[in-house]
Design a protein around this motif. Structure first.
Motif, short mmCIF file in Angstrom:
data_model
loop_
_atom_site.label_atom_id
_atom_site.label_comp_id
_atom_site.label_asym_id
_atom_site.label_seq_id
_atom_site.Cartn_x
_atom_site.Cartn_y
_atom_site.Cartn_z
N VAL A 172 19.75 15.65 0.76
CA VAL A 172 19.71 14.38 0.05
C VAL A 172 18.29 14.02 -0.35
CG1 VAL A 172 20.28 11.93 0.20
CG2 VAL A 172 21.74 13.61 1.34
N SER A 173 18.09 13.73 -1.62
CA SER A 173 16.81 13.19 -2.07
C SER A 173 16.78 11.70 -1.73
CB SER A 173 16.65 13.38 -3.59
OG SER A 173 16.69 14.77 -3.91
N GLY A 174 15.61 11.09 -1.85
CA GLY A 174 15.58 9.68 -1.48
C GLY A 174 14.26 9.00 -1.68
N LEU A 175 14.20 7.76 -1.19
CA LEU A 175 13.05 6.89 -1.32
C LEU A 175 12.39 6.68 0.03
CD1 LEU A 175 14.60 4.21 -3.71
CD2 LEU A 175 13.09 6.10 -4.34
N VAL A 176 11.09 6.45 -0.03
CA VAL A 176 10.30 6.21 1.18
C VAL A 176 9.42 4.98 0.96
CG1 VAL A 176 8.57 7.15 2.77
CG2 VAL A 176 10.21 8.68 1.67
N ASP A 177 9.45 4.07 1.90
CA ASP A 177 8.50 2.97 1.93
C ASP A 177 7.42 3.29 2.95
OD1 ASP A 177 8.76 0.79 0.12
OD2 ASP A 177 10.70 0.31 1.03
N VAL A 178 6.19 2.89 2.66
CA VAL A 178 5.06 3.16 3.53
C VAL A 178 4.49 1.84 4.02
CG1 VAL A 178 2.80 4.26 3.72
CG2 VAL A 178 4.56 5.27 2.24
N HIS A 179 4.56 1.62 5.34
CA HIS A 179 4.07 0.36 5.91
C HIS A 179 3.47 0.63 7.28
CE1 HIS A 179 5.53 -2.85 3.17
NE2 HIS A 179 6.43 -1.93 2.83
N ALA A 180 2.41 -0.08 7.60
CA ALA A 180 1.87 -0.04 8.96
C ALA A 180 2.92 -0.61 9.91
CB ALA A 180 0.58 -0.85 9.03
N PRO A 181 2.99 -0.11 11.16
CA PRO A 181 4.03 -0.57 12.09
C PRO A 181 4.09 -2.08 12.25
CG PRO A 181 2.89 1.34 12.97
CD PRO A 181 2.15 0.95 11.72
N VAL A 182 2.96 -2.76 12.21
CA VAL A 182 2.95 -4.21 12.43
C VAL A 182 3.64 -4.96 11.30
CG1 VAL A 182 0.88 -4.18 13.84
CG2 VAL A 182 0.67 -4.40 11.36
#
Length: 235
Positions: free
Chosen positions: A96-106
């Motif tokens: 499956v292709s897909g999307l990724v969000d990038v965020h610091a854990p906090v």
């Protein structure tokens, strides 16, 4: 939309970004451009964390396409969140292709992003995409990633004949220096080939341990301890 939606056939790996933050002179988050070897193009990133996510996807043999912010979700004005632009789209060879969000854990524990995350996950499920949130990797893994990433370009790829010799040198496992010593040419010419193959997953090693000349290196078909699990940005 469902899994047979036309969205699955849109070549989002070559789409233009829907959003781009303004560069600030004193910006602490290291905005810039990353050369993606998989796509043979420059991708813009808004932070070092986003660059790391791009690099993990770029070195994953299963990934055949990568783009930044090509999709914008728009919900009714009555919704708690009206719009959201995920950070990355990842096209995979299989699965499956897909999307990724990038965020610091906090920034993932609550607030607006938690709502964005829930709505985006539901939308991706309807389309037939995966959805993941990348929060970072350990400092040793990151150091190895950035070091080997310098050799990601195809100009460092060895010829087929040399590739066979390198595989033979590390078949069954050997220290990095020992395998190099068994190849023709000095370290200056041999190491870039080996580093490129370690980056691309042809050669495996323990990414969680500091890379040294005595690091144990294996061919990709060897199941030794510490073998590379081919992590992707969506992990």
């Amino acid at each position: 939309m469902r899994a047979d939606s036309a969205a699955l056939r849109v070549p989002l790996e070559s789409a233009r970004a829907q959003r781009w933050g303004h560069q600030r002179v004193s910006a602490p988050n290291e905005q810039g451009q990353y050369y993606c070897a998989t796509a043979d193009t420059l991708l813009r990133h808004e932070s070092k964390l986003e660059r790391s996510a791009m690099m993990l996807a770029d070195r994953d043999p299963a990934v055949i396409g990568l783009s930044c912010q090509p999709v914008e979700f728009v919900w009714p004005k009555s919704a708690a969140v009206v719009t959201h632009v995920p950070d990355l789209f990842v096209r995979r060879r299989r699965g499956v292709s897909g999307l990724v969000d990038v965020h610091a854990p906090v920034r993932t524990s609550g607030g607006e992003f938690a709502l964005q995350r829930a709505l985006t996950n539901a939308a991706c499920g309807d389309i037939g995409w995966s959805y993941d949130v990348f929060t970072g990797i350990g400092p040793v893994f990151e150091a190895n990633l950035y070091w080997l990433g310098a050799y990601r370009h195809k100009r460092f790829a060895p010829s087929d004949a040399v590739l066979d010799d390198v595989r033979d040198a590390y078949r069954g496992g050997a220290p990095l220096s020992e395998g190099i010593s068994g190849l023709q040419g000095g370290p200056e010419s041999v190491l870039p080939w080996v580093y490129h193959l370690m980056w691309s997953g042809v050669l495996r090693f323990d990414w969680e341990a500091p890379l040294r000349m005595w690091t144990a290196v294996y061919t990709s078909d060897f199941g030794g301890d510490g073998a590379d699990e081919k992590c992707s940005a969506s992990g």
